[in-house]
Design a protein around this motif. Sequence first.
Motif, PDB file in Angstrom:
ATOM      1  N   VAL A 206      76.935  -2.864  55.086  1.00  0.00           N
ATOM      2  CA  VAL A 206      77.094  -2.408  56.592  1.00  0.00           C
ATOM      3  C   VAL A 206      78.471  -2.676  56.810  1.00  0.00           C
ATOM      4  O   VAL A 206      79.105  -1.737  57.660  1.00  0.00           O
ATOM      5  CB  VAL A 206      76.331  -3.762  57.242  1.00  0.00           C
ATOM      6  N   LEU A 207      79.456  -3.296  56.085  1.00  0.00           N
ATOM      7  CA  LEU A 207      80.794  -3.457  56.248  1.00  0.00           C
ATOM      8  C   LEU A 207      81.445  -2.686  55.390  1.00  0.00           C
ATOM      9  O   LEU A 207      81.517  -3.394  54.034  1.00  0.00           O
ATOM     10  CB  LEU A 207      81.247  -5.127  56.327  1.00  0.00           C
ATOM     11  N   LYS A 208      82.621  -1.598  55.609  1.00  0.00           N
ATOM     12  CA  LYS A 208      82.956  -0.973  54.665  1.00  0.00           C
ATOM     13  C   LYS A 208      84.199  -1.505  54.466  1.00  0.00           C
ATOM     14  O   LYS A 208      84.889  -2.423  54.974  1.00  0.00           O
ATOM     15  CB  LYS A 208      83.304   0.401  55.426  1.00  0.00           C
ATOM     16  N   ARG A 209      84.777  -0.900  53.179  1.00  0.00           N
ATOM     17  CA  ARG A 209      85.873  -1.662  52.721  1.00  0.00           C
ATOM     18  C   ARG A 209      87.121  -0.649  52.896  1.00  0.00           C
ATOM     19  O   ARG A 209      86.549   0.669  52.913  1.00  0.00           O
ATOM     20  CB  ARG A 209      86.176  -1.882  51.353  1.00  0.00           C
ATOM     21  N   TYR A 210      88.093  -0.779  53.535  1.00  0.00           N
ATOM     22  CA  TYR A 210      89.154   0.160  53.833  1.00  0.00           C
ATOM     23  C   TYR A 210      89.473   1.059  52.714  1.00  0.00           C
ATOM     24  O   TYR A 210      89.839   0.570  51.678  1.00  0.00           O
ATOM     25  CB  TYR A 210      90.648  -0.795  54.320  1.00  0.00           C
TER      26      TYR A 210
END
Lengths: 222, 318
Positions: A206-210
């Motif tokens: 759900v939370l991407k990594r930059y």
Amino acid sequence: MKIREVTLSTTPNAEAVADLRLGDIIYLDGLIYTAREGVYMRALEQKANIPMELPSQSAANFHCSPAAVIREDGSFDLGAVTATASFRFAKWLPEWMAKTGARLIIGKGGMSSKDYNEYFVPNGAVYLSTVGYGTGALLGRGVETVEAVHWHEELGIAQAMWVIRARRMGPFIVASNLQGECLFERENAKISENLDRVYEGTKPAVLKRYGETDDRSDEVIG
Amino acid sequence: MISLDLIQTTAETLMDKAAIEIPQDYLDGLRAAAATEDGDLSSFVLQAMLENYEAAKEDRRAMCGDTGVPRWFVKMGNDARVEGGFVALEAALRRATANATTGVPLRPNRVHPLWRTDHNNNVGIGAPEIEYGFEPEGEWMDLITVHKGGLFGTDYRMLFPSDGIEGIKRFYLDSLVAFGKRGLACQPAIIGIGLGGSKDTCMVLGKRASVLRTVGSRNSDPKIAAMEDEFKELGNSIGMGAMGFVGKNMVIDCNIEVGYCHTGGMQMSVHAFCLSSRRAVARIFPDGRVEHRTDPNWFTDYQRRETIEWDPAREAAE
């Protein structure tokens, strides 16, 4: 495929290197020196004189620091020997090879085919990978003597330049050839064919990594 | 009272055993893996590793030249007393670490992160780590040393409840594939997964799952135990083996440990305890007895307790 076993000198002639095939198992005879970031920085950036005649004494650069101790009387006790990952040294290797004529780069994990094509092949050099990793005790058995330890006061035992006489030291695996082909990339390509099936049913976080990529043919090195 | 001398001499023996002798549970796991492996190169690698363990024991030399970063886990029964107290205990473990580094010998891996200063003895700021655990009963002390290799194979990610099991699998596969290529993780490995806690405790849980649990052990929660089986199978279905060559064996076992976390999150860490899974354990008693073993038996019901007060009967009922 039948695995081929080859005994190789650490000052090999061009034909012997050209004859090596990806996946060959190698045993080495002759002098080998260890050099990693400490030695490269000292020799190439600080321009210290390399304390050996290279490549006439040895054309085999091992990315390694042994489990070893220098006794109070100056003698050496060397136990196990295994490699450290080589990709981190790509920034120094072209200059090192040009300066020392190294033809056998020994380490862990290999380099990219780009490295092989850019400066291994033109220098007539190939990459030998340690096995495992790592067969430290087997490789330790292949060390006949420690001939010298250079720069241990400046760099510490782990980063020093260890000069070892190898007698049938191995096993190593040929991981690049003079055509610039890379054993690990060949294997990666075969494995990649299966990855979509293995990933089936999973979903991206759900939370991407930059800066994250989902390209599974990608590698963390290079 | 547990003798300080005995702590130091036992610790030195443990350092030697950890570096040289592959634990039986890992060896059995690797033999089973070697029996099923049919990739030609990865088979060769596993056979070479099996020979290497024999050579290490025969010659009493470290099995791998990278002897990892030595650390200590100390677990004590509630009634244990140490001669000289805990400051003396920590000094004894630091002395044992330094002595074994030159004695075995081990590679002096520990350096200052910025100045790269190497004392050539694996001792320095915060090194070796010494962590503690306690059990409700007993006068004994368990000394556990682990010399884990350290550069590749470990990762952390903040997941969320909506990521679910599919998200956990995704990050697990990502970690195995990313660090399995070229064999950077020195697989097949004992994969430890930490779930929950907070970022730091999640890393601790996962690391302990890989280094303080044995091959074949299962979490006491049957649903987590089933996940461990499933994840082992999943890791071994990637098609990657030792050194990143085509093969069937990437995971010797998968151990999962959990801790309660923030209600909005689901922290996850992945750790790989490599082909040289260096761990050794001894229990020291006040009467001078020392019992050596290789199973840390760290994760007891007490370590995984969920209640305020320790009540074994109630824990068992739940």
